[in-house]
Design a protein around this motif. Sequence first.
Motif, PDB file in Angstrom:
ATOM      1  N   THR A 124      -9.269   8.941   7.426  1.00  0.00           N
ATOM      2  CA  THR A 124      -9.235   8.198   8.673  1.00  0.00           C
ATOM      3  C   THR A 124      -7.824   7.906   9.161  1.00  0.00           C
ATOM      4  OG1 THR A 124     -10.102   6.229   9.801  1.00  0.00           O
ATOM      5  CG2 THR A 124      -9.360   5.932   7.531  1.00  0.00           C
ATOM      6  N   HIS A 125      -7.716   7.732  10.476  1.00  0.00           N
ATOM      7  CA  HIS A 125      -6.498   7.210  11.096  1.00  0.00           C
ATOM      8  C   HIS A 125      -6.653   5.725  11.364  1.00  0.00           C
ATOM      9  CE1 HIS A 125      -4.461  11.021  11.961  1.00  0.00           C
ATOM     10  NE2 HIS A 125      -5.662  11.512  12.174  1.00  0.00           N
ATOM     11  N   ASN A 126      -7.820   5.191  11.140  1.00  0.00           N
ATOM     12  CA  ASN A 126      -8.153   3.824  11.494  1.00  0.00           C
ATOM     13  C   ASN A 126      -7.628   2.856  10.430  1.00  0.00           C
ATOM     14  OD1 ASN A 126      -9.319   1.434  12.314  1.00  0.00           O
ATOM     15  ND2 ASN A 126     -11.343   2.318  12.672  1.00  0.00           N
ATOM     16  N   HIS A 127      -6.323   2.575  10.487  1.00  0.00           N
ATOM     17  CA  HIS A 127      -5.738   1.705   9.459  1.00  0.00           C
ATOM     18  C   HIS A 127      -6.254   0.270   9.561  1.00  0.00           C
ATOM     19  CE1 HIS A 127      -2.822  -0.048  12.283  1.00  0.00           C
ATOM     20  NE2 HIS A 127      -2.625   1.188  12.725  1.00  0.00           N
ATOM     21  N   ALA A 128      -6.726  -0.147  10.733  1.00  0.00           N
ATOM     22  CA  ALA A 128      -7.305  -1.499  10.867  1.00  0.00           C
ATOM     23  C   ALA A 128      -8.575  -1.611  10.018  1.00  0.00           C
ATOM     24  CB  ALA A 128      -7.597  -1.815  12.322  1.00  0.00           C
ATOM     25  N   LEU A 129      -9.385  -0.547   9.987  1.00  0.00           N
ATOM     26  CA  LEU A 129     -10.572  -0.527   9.150  1.00  0.00           C
ATOM     27  C   LEU A 129     -10.182  -0.587   7.673  1.00  0.00           C
ATOM     28  CD1 LEU A 129     -13.679  -0.093   8.824  1.00  0.00           C
ATOM     29  CD2 LEU A 129     -13.185   2.364   8.787  1.00  0.00           C
ATOM     30  N   VAL A 130      -9.196   0.199   7.297  1.00  0.00           N
ATOM     31  CA  VAL A 130      -8.742   0.225   5.909  1.00  0.00           C
ATOM     32  C   VAL A 130      -8.170  -1.137   5.520  1.00  0.00           C
ATOM     33  CG1 VAL A 130      -7.253   1.396   4.244  1.00  0.00           C
ATOM     34  CG2 VAL A 130      -8.311   2.705   6.094  1.00  0.00           C
ATOM     35  N   ASP A 131      -7.406  -1.752   6.417  1.00  0.00           N
ATOM     36  CA  ASP A 131      -6.868  -3.093   6.157  1.00  0.00           C
ATOM     37  C   ASP A 131      -7.986  -4.092   5.895  1.00  0.00           C
ATOM     38  OD1 ASP A 131      -4.222  -2.295   6.476  1.00  0.00           O
ATOM     39  OD2 ASP A 131      -4.121  -2.907   8.585  1.00  0.00           O
ATOM     40  N   ASN A 132      -9.085  -3.974   6.632  1.00  0.00           N
ATOM     41  CA  ASN A 132     -10.224  -4.880   6.448  1.00  0.00           C
ATOM     42  C   ASN A 132     -10.771  -4.782   5.032  1.00  0.00           C
ATOM     43  OD1 ASN A 132     -13.481  -5.057   6.662  1.00  0.00           O
ATOM     44  ND2 ASN A 132     -12.496  -6.561   8.014  1.00  0.00           N
ATOM     45  N   PHE A 133     -10.913  -3.567   4.523  1.00  0.00           N
ATOM     46  CA  PHE A 133     -11.427  -3.398   3.162  1.00  0.00           C
ATOM     47  C   PHE A 133     -10.398  -3.847   2.131  1.00  0.00           C
ATOM     48  CE2 PHE A 133     -14.672  -1.161   5.372  1.00  0.00           C
ATOM     49  CZ  PHE A 133     -15.799  -1.343   4.585  1.00  0.00           C
ATOM     50  N   ARG A 134      -9.132  -3.574   2.388  1.00  0.00           N
ATOM     51  CA  ARG A 134      -8.080  -4.040   1.473  1.00  0.00           C
ATOM     52  C   ARG A 134      -8.076  -5.561   1.403  1.00  0.00           C
ATOM     53  NH1 ARG A 134      -2.712  -3.651   3.902  1.00  0.00           N
ATOM     54  NH2 ARG A 134      -3.542  -5.574   4.733  1.00  0.00           N
ATOM     55  N   ASP A 135      -8.191  -6.214   2.558  1.00  0.00           N
ATOM     56  CA  ASP A 135      -8.197  -7.677   2.593  1.00  0.00           C
ATOM     57  C   ASP A 135      -9.377  -8.265   1.830  1.00  0.00           C
ATOM     58  OD1 ASP A 135      -5.932  -7.469   4.143  1.00  0.00           O
ATOM     59  OD2 ASP A 135      -6.948  -7.942   6.045  1.00  0.00           O
ATOM     60  N   ASN A 136     -10.459  -7.492   1.709  1.00  0.00           N
ATOM     61  CA  ASN A 136     -11.630  -7.939   0.947  1.00  0.00           C
ATOM     62  C   ASN A 136     -11.634  -7.409  -0.487  1.00  0.00           C
ATOM     63  OD1 ASN A 136     -13.319  -9.567   2.840  1.00  0.00           O
ATOM     64  ND2 ASN A 136     -13.086  -7.720   4.086  1.00  0.00           N
ATOM     65  N   GLY A 137     -10.535  -6.770  -0.898  1.00  0.00           N
ATOM     66  CA  GLY A 137     -10.398  -6.297  -2.272  1.00  0.00           C
ATOM     67  C   GLY A 137     -11.307  -5.142  -2.638  1.00  0.00           C
ATOM     68  N   LEU A 138     -11.657  -4.317  -1.649  1.00  0.00           N
ATOM     69  CA  LEU A 138     -12.548  -3.193  -1.912  1.00  0.00           C
ATOM     70  C   LEU A 138     -11.830  -1.874  -1.699  1.00  0.00           C
ATOM     71  CD1 LEU A 138     -15.738  -4.462  -0.041  1.00  0.00           C
ATOM     72  CD2 LEU A 138     -15.325  -4.484  -2.503  1.00  0.00           C
ATOM     73  N   GLY A 139     -11.975  -0.961  -2.638  1.00  0.00           N
ATOM     74  CA  GLY A 139     -11.484   0.397  -2.479  1.00  0.00           C
ATOM     75  C   GLY A 139     -10.077   0.626  -2.995  1.00  0.00           C
ATOM     76  N   GLN A 140      -9.702   1.898  -2.918  1.00  0.00           N
ATOM     77  CA  GLN A 140      -8.326   2.285  -3.202  1.00  0.00           C
ATOM     78  C   GLN A 140      -7.783   2.987  -1.971  1.00  0.00           C
ATOM     79  OE1 GLN A 140      -7.508   5.197  -6.257  1.00  0.00           O
ATOM     80  NE2 GLN A 140      -9.375   6.345  -5.844  1.00  0.00           N
ATOM     81  N   TYR A 141      -6.465   2.952  -1.812  1.00  0.00           N
ATOM     82  CA  TYR A 141      -5.833   3.365  -0.562  1.00  0.00           C
ATOM     83  C   TYR A 141      -4.776   4.406  -0.861  1.00  0.00           C
ATOM     84  CZ  TYR A 141      -7.964  -1.094  -0.369  1.00  0.00           C
ATOM     85  OH  TYR A 141      -8.867  -2.108  -0.556  1.00  0.00           O
ATOM     86  N   LEU A 142      -4.983   5.587  -0.312  1.00  0.00           N
ATOM     87  CA  LEU A 142      -4.073   6.702  -0.530  1.00  0.00           C
ATOM     88  C   LEU A 142      -3.572   7.195   0.819  1.00  0.00           C
ATOM     89  CD1 LEU A 142      -6.237   8.635  -3.138  1.00  0.00           C
ATOM     90  CD2 LEU A 142      -4.421   6.969  -3.596  1.00  0.00           C
ATOM     91  N   GLN A 143      -2.360   7.732   0.815  1.00  0.00           N
ATOM     92  CA  GLN A 143      -1.797   8.266   2.049  1.00  0.00           C
ATOM     93  C   GLN A 143      -1.041   9.551   1.750  1.00  0.00           C
ATOM     94  OE1 GLN A 143       1.300   5.885   3.833  1.00  0.00           O
ATOM     95  NE2 GLN A 143       2.054   5.187   1.848  1.00  0.00           N
ATOM     96  N   VAL A 144      -0.855  10.320   2.796  1.00  0.00           N
ATOM     97  CA  VAL A 144      -0.079  11.543   2.704  1.00  0.00           C
ATOM     98  C   VAL A 144       1.392  11.152   2.619  1.00  0.00           C
ATOM     99  CG1 VAL A 144       0.558  13.659   3.911  1.00  0.00           C
ATOM    100  CG2 VAL A 144      -1.788  12.819   4.032  1.00  0.00           C
ATOM    101  N   GLU A 145       2.095  11.748   1.685  1.00  0.00           N
ATOM    102  CA  GLU A 145       3.528  11.482   1.540  1.00  0.00           C
ATOM    103  C   GLU A 145       4.308  12.380   2.497  1.00  0.00           C
ATOM    104  OE1 GLU A 145       6.356  11.074  -2.247  1.00  0.00           O
ATOM    105  OE2 GLU A 145       5.775  13.146  -1.839  1.00  0.00           O
ATOM    106  N   PHE A 146       5.274  11.788   3.184  1.00  0.00           N
ATOM    107  CA  PHE A 146       6.158  12.532   4.079  1.00  0.00           C
ATOM    108  C   PHE A 146       7.590  12.420   3.583  1.00  0.00           C
ATOM    109  CE2 PHE A 146       2.723  13.143   6.821  1.00  0.00           C
ATOM    110  CZ  PHE A 146       3.102  13.963   7.859  1.00  0.00           C
TER     111      PHE A 146
END
Length: 196
Positions: A124-146
């Motif tokens: 996803t590009h939807n970082h607001a959605l990912v932030d929501n799950f991070r704020d609730n302590g759910l999931g792991q978060y990976l990104q492409v390295e540049f």
Amino acid sequence: DLNGARLTFVTGPNSGGKTTYCKSVVQNQFMGQIGCYVVASSARMNMADRIAYQAPQFDALQDEEGRFGTELKRTRDIFYETSPKSLVILDELAEGTTIEEKMQQSRSVLNGFNSIGNNTILVTHNHALVDNFRDNGLGQYLQVEFDGEVPTHRIIAGISRESHADRVAEKIGFSPKDIHRHLSERGYTTQTSGIK
């Protein structure tokens, strides 16, 4: 490492390799499960009872619900067939609706997969959605390295907030400047658009 993650979010700019990375996960799972070599120096994996990969798909004339409904039906079918031993990859969620409805629907679907307990990966590009799950302590978060402006095609921990949409548009000759130049050259506009 998907062991126990339940939800994994893969973020990063356009053309960074997110979708390719996730396709590789699915392909390696298939190859490993049938006893083939996998593309890794080493790997440890569980057998998945179901493997699903949902990529964006546009509606056809016979579809009554439009793009949103078409994609939502596919997500629904995957969801209802998922068990705790399933591997599910979703390349974006709830496209074709407002950002508010997209967020609400995406949260609902992902919370559902989290409750099932399977491995779900969302590209996803939807970082607001990912932030929501991070704020609730759910999931792991990976990104492409540049490395500067160039993707390394490695996945690292973190949440990307870049899309590079402007760079892609410029690269293919369809940036706001390109559009304005085209309109001016064709005589469609004599006023400046205010875009610099």
